[in-house]
Design an enzyme around this catalytic site. Sequence first.
Site, PDB file in Angstrom:
ATOM      1  N   ASP A 150     -12.218  -9.928   0.178  1.00  0.00           N
ATOM      2  CA  ASP A 150     -13.431  -9.949   0.773  1.00  0.00           C
ATOM      3  C   ASP A 150     -14.289  -9.003   0.221  1.00  0.00           C
ATOM      4  OD1 ASP A 150     -12.419  -7.499   1.918  1.00  0.00           O
ATOM      5  OD2 ASP A 150     -12.486  -8.279   3.997  1.00  0.00           O
ATOM      6  N   GLU A 198       0.861  -1.455   0.083  1.00  0.00           N
ATOM      7  CA  GLU A 198       0.172   0.092  -0.148  1.00  0.00           C
ATOM      8  C   GLU A 198       0.800   1.084   0.149  1.00  0.00           C
ATOM      9  OE1 GLU A 198      -2.918  -0.538   3.205  1.00  0.00           O
ATOM     10  OE2 GLU A 198      -3.322  -2.520   2.657  1.00  0.00           O
ATOM     11  N   HIS A 218     -10.297  -5.977  -1.899  1.00  0.00           N
ATOM     12  CA  HIS A 218     -11.134  -5.639  -0.737  1.00  0.00           C
ATOM     13  C   HIS A 218     -12.345  -4.843  -1.543  1.00  0.00           C
ATOM     14  CE1 HIS A 218      -8.747  -6.889   2.587  1.00  0.00           C
ATOM     15  NE2 HIS A 218      -7.871  -6.272   2.141  1.00  0.00           N
TER      16      HIS A 218
HETATM   17  O1  G3I Z   1      -3.796  -6.376  19.159  1.00  0.00           O
HETATM   18  C1  G3I Z   1      -4.555  -5.337  19.729  1.00  0.00           C
HETATM   19  C2  G3I Z   1      -5.145  -5.948  21.279  1.00  0.00           C
HETATM   20  O2  G3I Z   1      -4.243  -5.957  22.190  1.00  0.00           O
HETATM   21  C3  G3I Z   1      -6.266  -4.812  21.604  1.00  0.00           C
HETATM   22  O3  G3I Z   1      -7.018  -5.217  22.766  1.00  0.00           O
HETATM   23  C4  G3I Z   1      -7.587  -4.579  20.700  1.00  0.00           C
HETATM   24  C5  G3I Z   1      -8.372  -3.737  21.030  1.00  0.00           C
HETATM   25  O4  G3I Z   1      -8.817  -3.048  19.855  1.00  0.00           O
HETATM   26  O5  G3I Z   1      -6.593  -4.203  19.285  1.00  0.00           O
HETATM   27  C6  G3I Z   1      -5.786  -5.154  18.918  1.00  0.00           C
HETATM   28  O6  G3I Z   1      -5.243  -4.855  17.814  1.00  0.00           O
HETATM   29  C7  G3I Z   1      -5.870  -4.904  16.500  1.00  0.00           C
HETATM   30  C8  G3I Z   1      -5.434  -5.548  15.644  1.00  0.00           C
HETATM   31  O7  G3I Z   1      -5.895  -5.656  14.388  1.00  0.00           O
HETATM   32  C9  G3I Z   1      -5.157  -7.032  15.963  1.00  0.00           C
HETATM   33  O8  G3I Z   1      -6.388  -7.568  16.098  1.00  0.00           O
HETATM   34  C10 G3I Z   1      -6.001  -3.353  15.923  1.00  0.00           C
HETATM   35  O9  G3I Z   1      -7.021  -2.566  17.012  1.00  0.00           O
HETATM   36  C11 G3I Z   1      -6.642  -3.247  14.641  1.00  0.00           C
HETATM   37  O10 G3I Z   1      -6.536  -2.156  14.148  1.00  0.00           O
HETATM   38  C12 G3I Z   1      -6.088  -4.217  13.756  1.00  0.00           C
HETATM   39  O11 G3I Z   1      -6.804  -4.339  12.416  1.00  0.00           O
HETATM   40  C13 G3I Z   1      -6.214  -4.909  11.617  1.00  0.00           C
HETATM   41  C14 G3I Z   1      -5.655  -3.906  10.253  1.00  0.00           C
HETATM   42  O12 G3I Z   1      -5.069  -4.531   9.242  1.00  0.00           O
HETATM   43  C15 G3I Z   1      -4.822  -2.650  10.897  1.00  0.00           C
HETATM   44  O13 G3I Z   1      -4.525  -2.048   9.778  1.00  0.00           O
HETATM   45  C16 G3I Z   1      -6.767  -6.340  10.963  1.00  0.00           C
HETATM   46  O14 G3I Z   1      -6.997  -7.095  11.970  1.00  0.00           O
HETATM   47  C17 G3I Z   1      -6.382  -6.716   9.658  1.00  0.00           C
HETATM   48  O15 G3I Z   1      -7.312  -7.587   9.118  1.00  0.00           O
HETATM   49  C18 G3I Z   1      -5.930  -5.566   8.692  1.00  0.00           C
HETATM   50  O16 G3I Z   1      -5.596  -6.072   7.569  1.00  0.00           O
HETATM   51  C19 G3I Z   1      -4.950  -5.162   6.426  1.00  0.00           C
HETATM   52  C20 G3I Z   1      -3.855  -5.802   5.619  1.00  0.00           C
HETATM   53  O17 G3I Z   1      -2.834  -6.129   6.722  1.00  0.00           O
HETATM   54  C21 G3I Z   1      -3.405  -4.792   4.850  1.00  0.00           C
HETATM   55  N1  G3I Z   1      -4.228  -4.652   3.675  1.00  0.00           N
HETATM   56  C22 G3I Z   1      -5.691  -4.050   4.295  1.00  0.00           C
HETATM   57  C23 G3I Z   1      -6.222  -4.989   5.447  1.00  0.00           C
HETATM   58  C24 G3I Z   1      -7.606  -4.576   6.114  1.00  0.00           C
HETATM   59  O18 G3I Z   1      -7.339  -3.501   6.653  1.00  0.00           O
END
Ligand code: G3I
Length: 397
Positions: free
Chosen positions: A291, A170, A258
């Site tokens: 997705d 990205e 996406h």
């Molecule tokens: O690990 C913390 C946890 O300690 C905390 O309690 C919790 C509370 O919100 O947050 C947890 O972190 C989250 C993390 O996922 C793990 O679950 C973050 O808030 C959350 O923002 C994060 O989101 C991820 C996102 O990337 C971040 O940019 C999504 O799971 C993940 O599916 C998403 O994946 C991205 C790809 O890497 C790149 N392309 C887009 C795609 C979708 O956004």
Amino acid sequence: MQLKRWLTVGAVVLAAGGVAGAAPATASHPVDPSQQSLRQLGMRHDLYIGTAVDMAALADTADPQYREIVSREFSTVTAENVMKWETLEPTRGTYNFGPADELIAFAKRNNQKVRGHVLVWQNQLPSWLTTGVSNGTISKDELRDILRNHITTVVKHFKGKIWQWDVVNEAVSDPWDTPSTLHYKGFWAQNLGPGYIADAFRWARAADPKALLFYNDYNIEAFGSGDPANDKTQFVYDMAKALLRDRVPIDGIGSQGHLGTQYGNYDTIQVAAALKKFAGLGLATAFTEVDVRSQMTAGVQAGDSNEINPRLQASAANYSVLLQACLADPHCLSYTVWGFTDKHSWVPGWFSNPPEGMATIMDENYQPKRAYNLMKADLIHSGPPYVQPRIPQKPRR
Ligand code: G3I
């Protein structure tokens, strides 16, 4: 020919302990392909079907179904979060490989390939890094060293275990960003300039000569105006061409996929044309994060079938468009969904106003949706002359 393939796939299925309770295939009783998994059907075309894996869900002993479906349905896996910088190097110089190693071990046990996600991205960076840069305690020269060290350490750690690495993720803006003219965006471009992209690929190659090295991005499913000022696919195409001209070891383009049912999206012909154009540069392609989400109106949330049915159908159609396009180009090596169940999907947490969801191929109770069966049908009802086996990509030096 068809029968022979079914029998062959059926034999593999049985050897792998595949379809539960299935009788051995014979000439008079071929395996029913609709009973086969996505991974088995993908192998008819040497196409790997994958999913992003949520490691907390995989470890949840109260929910063995999640693990069982990951192993049954998919031939490649991607860490949804645990190979990102904030998890791998939460403290400078101290690495936490445990969760990612668990996924690698799981994949090995289940005979799955692994996509490495992600080496360089502007999101999910540890605060020691972003704070250090913003308060000036990390200089630009030091930042480049930090990036090289991170890539080298991570790629060496996983050497020989990763099939495809998302080296850079990205890096390109969208037309709705400011300025609207497409440009290299985010932390790395701002601090190091766009040259970091070539550096990252070269450092990754030096650390693992055999992994396929990908550039990965969203909204690049098809070409638009052809003007790189506003056509992101064209911008990425031009970037890849320039990297190849400069002998940068890039092997593939990951198109995330996406999509949302509220948008126009693309048809199979348009998407297949884009994959073919990237292949024309000598690059492999892959769908890496597919997705197809929908707006969760009050009606949807209340269970109104008038609103739910068109969403399920539109979602399935878009999964199918990307899969058919991938099948159509033998350089498209894998098709990965970004989670396979609405029980574990990034979408509801990310899009809340208006709320969105229903993005995956199985519902919250792991019941297959229309999209799952349409994907299977695409894999079953395709073959020569227009769908040929995959052509393996040779890592570029
Ligand atoms: O690990 C913390 C946890 O300690 C905390 O309690 C919790 C509370 O919100 O947050 C947890 O972190 C989250 C993390 O996922 C793990 O679950 C973050 O808030 C959350 O923002 C994060 O989101 C991820 C996102 O990337 C971040 O940019 C999504 O799971 C993940 O599916 C998403 O994946 C991205 C790809 O890497 C790149 N392309 C887009 C795609 C979708 O956004």
